[in-house]
Enzyme design. Structure first.
Site, PDB file in Angstrom:
ATOM      1  N   HIS A 296      -1.934 -10.803   6.226  1.00 54.42           N
ATOM      2  CA  HIS A 296      -2.512  -9.512   5.843  1.00 54.42           C
ATOM      3  C   HIS A 296      -1.525  -8.553   5.236  1.00 54.42           C
ATOM      4  O   HIS A 296      -1.879  -7.422   4.933  1.00 54.42           O
ATOM      5  CB  HIS A 296      -3.131  -8.828   7.056  1.00 54.42           C
ATOM      6  CG  HIS A 296      -4.464  -9.382   7.425  1.00 54.42           C
ATOM      7  ND1 HIS A 296      -5.641  -8.900   6.901  1.00 54.42           N
ATOM      8  CD2 HIS A 296      -4.814 -10.381   8.255  1.00 54.42           C
ATOM      9  CE1 HIS A 296      -6.652  -9.578   7.403  1.00 54.42           C
ATOM     10  NE2 HIS A 296      -6.183 -10.489   8.230  1.00 54.42           N
TER      11      HIS A 296
ATOM     12  N   LYS B 133      -8.258   6.523   5.339  1.00 51.84           N
ATOM     13  CA  LYS B 133      -7.581   5.270   5.666  1.00 51.84           C
ATOM     14  C   LYS B 133      -6.447   5.635   6.601  1.00 51.84           C
ATOM     15  O   LYS B 133      -6.114   6.805   6.733  1.00 51.84           O
ATOM     16  CB  LYS B 133      -7.052   4.584   4.404  1.00 51.84           C
ATOM     17  CG  LYS B 133      -6.279   5.548   3.491  1.00 51.84           C
ATOM     18  CD  LYS B 133      -5.840   4.900   2.194  1.00 51.84           C
ATOM     19  CE  LYS B 133      -6.936   4.619   1.203  1.00 51.84           C
ATOM     20  NZ  LYS B 133      -7.255   3.215   1.029  1.00 51.84           N
ATOM     21  N   ARG B 134      -5.820   4.649   7.252  1.00 47.59           N
ATOM     22  CA  ARG B 134      -4.704   4.977   8.122  1.00 47.59           C
ATOM     23  C   ARG B 134      -3.627   5.755   7.347  1.00 47.59           C
ATOM     24  O   ARG B 134      -3.482   5.575   6.135  1.00 47.59           O
ATOM     25  CB  ARG B 134      -4.104   3.681   8.716  1.00 47.59           C
ATOM     26  CG  ARG B 134      -4.897   3.120   9.874  1.00 47.59           C
ATOM     27  CD  ARG B 134      -5.032   4.090  11.034  1.00 47.59           C
ATOM     28  NE  ARG B 134      -3.767   4.313  11.701  1.00 47.59           N
ATOM     29  CZ  ARG B 134      -3.392   3.721  12.823  1.00 47.59           C
ATOM     30  NH1 ARG B 134      -4.202   2.890  13.442  1.00 47.59           N
ATOM     31  NH2 ARG B 134      -2.227   3.971  13.351  1.00 47.59           N
TER      32      ARG B 134
ATOM     33  N   LYS C  71       0.415   4.210   1.499  1.00 48.03           N
ATOM     34  CA  LYS C  71      -0.916   4.588   1.016  1.00 48.03           C
ATOM     35  C   LYS C  71      -0.899   5.907   0.245  1.00 48.03           C
ATOM     36  O   LYS C  71      -1.860   6.277  -0.401  1.00 48.03           O
ATOM     37  CB  LYS C  71      -1.899   4.648   2.187  1.00 48.03           C
ATOM     38  CG  LYS C  71      -2.189   3.265   2.818  1.00 48.03           C
ATOM     39  CD  LYS C  71      -3.120   3.389   4.008  1.00 48.03           C
ATOM     40  CE  LYS C  71      -3.396   2.085   4.724  1.00 48.03           C
ATOM     41  NZ  LYS C  71      -4.473   1.279   4.098  1.00 48.03           N
TER      42      LYS C  71
ATOM     43  N   THR D 115     -10.297  -2.489   2.048  1.00 49.59           N
ATOM     44  CA  THR D 115     -11.741  -2.714   2.139  1.00 49.59           C
ATOM     45  C   THR D 115     -12.475  -1.390   2.006  1.00 49.59           C
ATOM     46  O   THR D 115     -13.648  -1.362   1.634  1.00 49.59           O
ATOM     47  CB  THR D 115     -12.143  -3.377   3.467  1.00 49.59           C
ATOM     48  OG1 THR D 115     -11.532  -2.657   4.546  1.00 49.59           O
ATOM     49  CG2 THR D 115     -11.729  -4.833   3.496  1.00 49.59           C
TER      50      THR D 115
ATOM     51  N   LYS E 281     -16.241  -0.237   0.167  1.00 52.47           N
ATOM     52  CA  LYS E 281     -17.315   0.564   0.766  1.00 52.47           C
ATOM     53  C   LYS E 281     -17.716   1.699  -0.176  1.00 52.47           C
ATOM     54  O   LYS E 281     -18.902   1.990  -0.349  1.00 52.47           O
ATOM     55  CB  LYS E 281     -16.852   1.155   2.102  1.00 52.47           C
ATOM     56  CG  LYS E 281     -16.464   0.125   3.147  1.00 52.47           C
ATOM     57  CD  LYS E 281     -15.720   0.792   4.323  1.00 52.47           C
ATOM     58  CE  LYS E 281     -15.001  -0.225   5.180  1.00 52.47           C
ATOM     59  NZ  LYS E 281     -14.064   0.399   6.144  1.00 52.47           N
TER      60      LYS E 281
HETATM   61  C1  LIG Z   1     -12.752   0.273   6.264  1.00 55.93           C
HETATM   62  C2  LIG Z   1     -11.955   1.020   7.251  1.00 55.93           C
HETATM   63  C3  LIG Z   1     -10.567   1.016   7.173  1.00 55.93           C
HETATM   64  C4  LIG Z   1      -9.805   0.315   6.062  1.00 55.93           C
HETATM   65  O1  LIG Z   1      -9.650   1.229   5.000  1.00 55.93           O
HETATM   66  P1  LIG Z   1      -8.607   0.941   3.803  1.00 55.93           P
HETATM   67  O2  LIG Z   1      -8.905   2.045   2.839  1.00 55.93           O
HETATM   68  O3  LIG Z   1      -8.946  -0.392   3.252  1.00 55.93           O
HETATM   69  O4  LIG Z   1      -7.260   1.020   4.381  1.00 55.93           O
HETATM   70  C5  LIG Z   1      -9.850   1.730   8.103  1.00 55.93           C
HETATM   71  N1  LIG Z   1     -10.475   2.426   9.078  1.00 55.93           N
HETATM   72  C6  LIG Z   1     -11.811   2.470   9.170  1.00 55.93           C
HETATM   73  C7  LIG Z   1     -12.430   3.260  10.257  1.00 55.93           C
HETATM   74  C8  LIG Z   1     -12.605   1.765   8.271  1.00 55.93           C
HETATM   75  O5  LIG Z   1     -13.937   1.794   8.379  1.00 55.93           O
END
Ligand SMILES: *Cc1c(COP(=O)(O)O)cnc(C)c1O
Length: 780
Positions: free
Chosen positions: A328, A515-516, A521, A623, A627
């Site tokens: 990952h 995102k985190r 990022k 991911t 979304k």
């Molecule tokens: C989808 C999701 C992530 C992943 O987000 P990225 O933008 O791909 O880092 C992290 N936290 C939550 C709560 C999510 O639903």
């Protein structure tokens, strides 16, 4: 069977003596969930003789279960009607905590896979840890992140079944614990299959309680100590994402769930085959979600050799045919290694099997003429460290990355010597998301718009969204899309006003980065660009700015000092902008608190712009990007991770791409001079200087100055601006401003959004799981 709603009434009566109008939310939640559990029981069984895939993962970020489960069972509408008829707001279950047994993308991927597998009839079970406390809850005090424990069991856990009869013992050098499985149904959409998510809880071996007949103070405290030490193993999720936690307890957690899960598979297998292991790999495929469960490899070897007396070669063949490994991350600091001394002090019984693997690797290399220094790069035991990724690659039959570019980087840059050795082992499985939770459930308004035009087939066949493409030229459809977007913004504004006490304007453009929190990022780049717009509007350099809400959501690992500094910085930028009356009609900045899956389900449908701005080559896939695309936002992003595949499908002209590519970043190697950029560009300097010139206040922590010197001077462990913020700053601001201007033509912008939806089909986790099932597990 009794009607669903009668079952709910009956459970409520029996348990609380109340009816739905007077029951507490917790009691209602429990009754509804248990009535649903009753109904799925007949489907919750395994098909005998069929190969099962097992997803070993330290994290399952399933989010709130009740709506998704009822939806997949086809009971959600009935439940909502039931509540309404009794005067209960169907939003009552929004009080139920998320199951936040994961940090971010990796854990959420595991949850999406379970949904997809069950919906497609792929027998896939999840195996992990039932943390007593999931990812911490976050709130801000004076702009600083504060953490409190996530007591997710506060409302009970009606979706789990405790299986005492299936518990097993797990042994460490200093303790033996009982692993008790809690099984959750992984429910397929539309009455498909029901698979199992088995989460292990750690308890003291004699969970039956203390023998009070022999009460004796000393024995009693001893028993309490043993219980506490046992329960500590599954007490809390490590709040780390992309950085390893080289901690003893972390290793215990990994071994705990790996060993327990293997024992449970072997118990099941040997009941049917005795000690003939020749069919094991035909009946089970184990997918290792990153390196956290990789200790399963020497553990299975150990069990086969020491308990069943198989030879190394026989055992190794079983191991290799059974395991597959998903990588990952390419971030070097995140590749997990364990200190030999620490490892041996926790699970000494496993170490000899790692030595055997290292020896076998040596023999395999020698057979190919790789000896001496050439061997060094492959070592599983490298000096004092055990290299978990090397062990996984050597002892499994498949190694996959999670987006095309990520897999290419693995093959060519991160692990080229392994790719040279085992080219056939490497393959790509681009991540995906489940369209049930991430469209049908979180955006019923857009779902209806789609279904009215192309039917509902997309829910299980996301490629059907292609049929929407012709509507991108249809003004009526674009109008309908804009009305939905507006509605989702209004809903989000109401939610945010209640939760955060901040009023946002639904007529603004919504630009979202959730995102985190991590340096790679680049949330800090986003903040700098907001400041550039702010100063530009003030100076009159930027005119005709489309009014924009800039939203952030992110948790920072509690020990990640810089990430917490970035949160504080963004909150200070928000304070500066939001308190300036001249900005009232221009922009608003908000960092929402306690971002999690349920919050994501509200934010994403309201977004116009999806911020995906990681430094090229750092985000394995992402991911979140998928979304947003599925909910009709355009991507403002770099050519990184799955962004590349997203724009390949949806068209560059319908998204906003900027910044250095992976190749360009590599070409900068050693020649990057952020200070020169800072000194030569006024706009860069003005934004960066807010860290130190008194514009923004870090509460005298020195946090902002530390960010400043990380960008311009670097630190002992990294070069200045190692994520290339200043390099990408101007292109980012310019591209972002172009998107801001394009938005003013509402129909043209809506067209881009709708075309993103139309091309989101490949990013369904149904597609991803089908690829794993066919290409790796052999069970589709
Ligand atoms: C989808 C999701 C992530 C992943 O987000 P990225 O933008 O791909 O880092 C992290 N936290 C939550 C709560 C999510 O639903």
């Amino acid at each position: 069977m009794k009607p669903f709603t009668e079952q709910i009434d009956e459970i409520l009566r029996l348990e609380t003596g109340a009816d739905a109008c007077s029951a507490s939310p917790a009691a209602l939640y429990s009754a509804v969930s248990r009535a649903a559990m009753e109904r799925l029981r007949p489907q919750w069984k395994r098909e005998p003789g069929k190969k099962r895939a097992c997803y070993f993962s330290a994290e399952f970020l399933v989010g709130r279960l009740v709506h998704a489960n009822l939806f997949n069972l086809g009971l959600l509408d009935e439940c909502n009607r039931y509540l309404l008829e009794r005067g209960v707001d169907p939003a009552v279950f929004e009080q139920i905590e998320d199951d936040a047994l994961g940090n971010g993308g990796l854990g959420r991927l595991a949850a999406c896979f379970l949904d997809s597998a069950a919906s497609m009839g792929v027998p896939l079970d999840g195996y992990g840890i039932r943390y007593r406390y999931g990812l911490f809850r976050q709130h801000f005090e004076n702009g600083f992140q504060m953490e409190t424990p996530d007591n997710w069991l506060r409302f009970g856990d009606p979706w789990s079944v405790r299986r005492d009869d299936e518990s097993v013992l797990v042994t460490f050098s200093d303790q033996t614990v009982r692993a008790v499985p809690y099984d959750m149904p992984a429910i397929g959409y539309g009455g498909g299959m029901v698979n199992t998510l088995r989460l292990w809880q750690s308890e003291a071996p004699d969970g039956e309680g203390f023998d009070f007949a022999l009460f004796n103070e000393q024995k009693y405290s001893e028993a309490v100590r043993l219980r506490d030490e046992a329960e500590a193993i599954s007490a809390v999720l490590y709040p780390n994402d992309d950085t390893p936690a080289g901690k003893r307890l972390r290793l215990k957690q990994q071994y705990f769930f790996s060993s327990a899960s293997l024992q449970s598979l072997l118990r099941d297998y040997t009941a049917r085959h005795g000690d003939d292991f020749s069919h094991f790999a035909d009946e089970y495929a184990i997918q290792l979600n990153d390196t956290h469960p990789v200790v399963s490899i020497p553990e299975l070897l150990r069990i086969l050799m020491s308990d069943y007396l198989l030879s190394f070669d026989e055992s190794f063949a079983v191991v290799q045919r059974t395991f597959a490994y998903t990588n990952h991350t390419i971030m070097a600091e995140a590749l997990e290694k364990w200190d030999v001394g620490l490892f041996c002090s926790v699970i000494p019984q496993v170490y000899p099997y790692i030595v055997m693997l290292d020896d076998a690797l040596g023999r395999a290399l020698k057979a190919r003429g790789i000896t001496g220094a050439g061997r060094g790069r492959y070592r599983i035991i490298d000096g004092e460290m055990i290299h978990m990724a090397h062990m996984a690659i050597f002892a499994s039959h498949s190694v996959n990355g999670v987006a095309k570019i990520h897999t290419e980087i693995l093959k060519n840059t991160a692990l080229p010597e392994w790719f040279a050795l085992y080219p056939d082992r490497f393959n790509n499985k681009t991540n995906g998301i489940t369209p049930r939770r991430w469209l049908a459930l979180c955006n019923p308004e857009l779902s209806s718009l789609i279904t009215e035009r192309i039917g509902s087939g997309w829910i299980t066949d996301l490629d059907a969204l292609e049929k929407l493409a012709p509507y991108a030229g249809d003004p009526t459809a674009l109008d309908a899309f804009l009305r939905v977007k507006r509605q989702k913004k209004e809903q989000l504004c109401a939610f945010i006003e209640a939760r955060e006490g901040v009023r946002l304007r639904p007529d603004f453009m919504f630009d979202v980065q959730i995102k985190r929190l991590h340096e790679y990022k680049r949330q800090l780049l986003n903040a700098f660009s907001i400041l550039d717009f702010y100063f530009g509007i003030q100076d009159g350099r930027i005119r005709d700015f489309t009014p924009t809400v800039f939203l952030f959501g992110a948790k920072a690992a509690p020990g990640y000092y810089r990430a917490k500094a970035i949160i504080k910085f963004i909150n200070e930028v928000a304070r500066l902008v939001n308190s300036d009356p001249a900005m009232r009609e221009c922009m608003k900045v908000l960092f929402v608190q306690n971002y999690n899956v349920s919050y994501a389900e509200k934010l994403i449908p309201a977004a116009d712009i999806s911020e995906q701005i990681s430094t090229a080559g750092t985000e394995a896939s992402g991911t979140g990007n998928m979304k947003f695309m599925l909910n009709g936002a355009v991507t403002l992003g770099t050519l990184d991770g799955a962004n590349i595949e997203i724009v390949e499908r949806a068209g560059v002209e319908n998204n906003y791409i900027f910044g250095a590519t992976v190749g360009e970043i590599a070409a900068l190697d050693g020649r990057y001079n952020p200070r020169a950029l800072y000194e030569s560009d006024m706009r860069i300097r003005r934004a960066v200087d807010t860290l130190i010139d008194g514009t923004l206040d870090d509460g005298r922590t020195g946090m902002f100055r530390e960010l400043y010197s990380a960008l311009l001077d670097g630190a002992s462990w990294h070069a200045p601006d190692c994520y290339f913020l200043l390099h990408d700053f101007i292109p980012y601001c310019d591209t972002r401003l172009r998107a801001n201007r394009d938005y003013a033509d509402r129909a043209a912008f809506a067209k881009k959004c709708l075309l993103n939806v139309a091309h989101a089909g490949p990013f369904s986790s149904d597609r991803t799981v089908a690829e794993y099932a066919r290409g790796i597990w052999g069970c589709l």
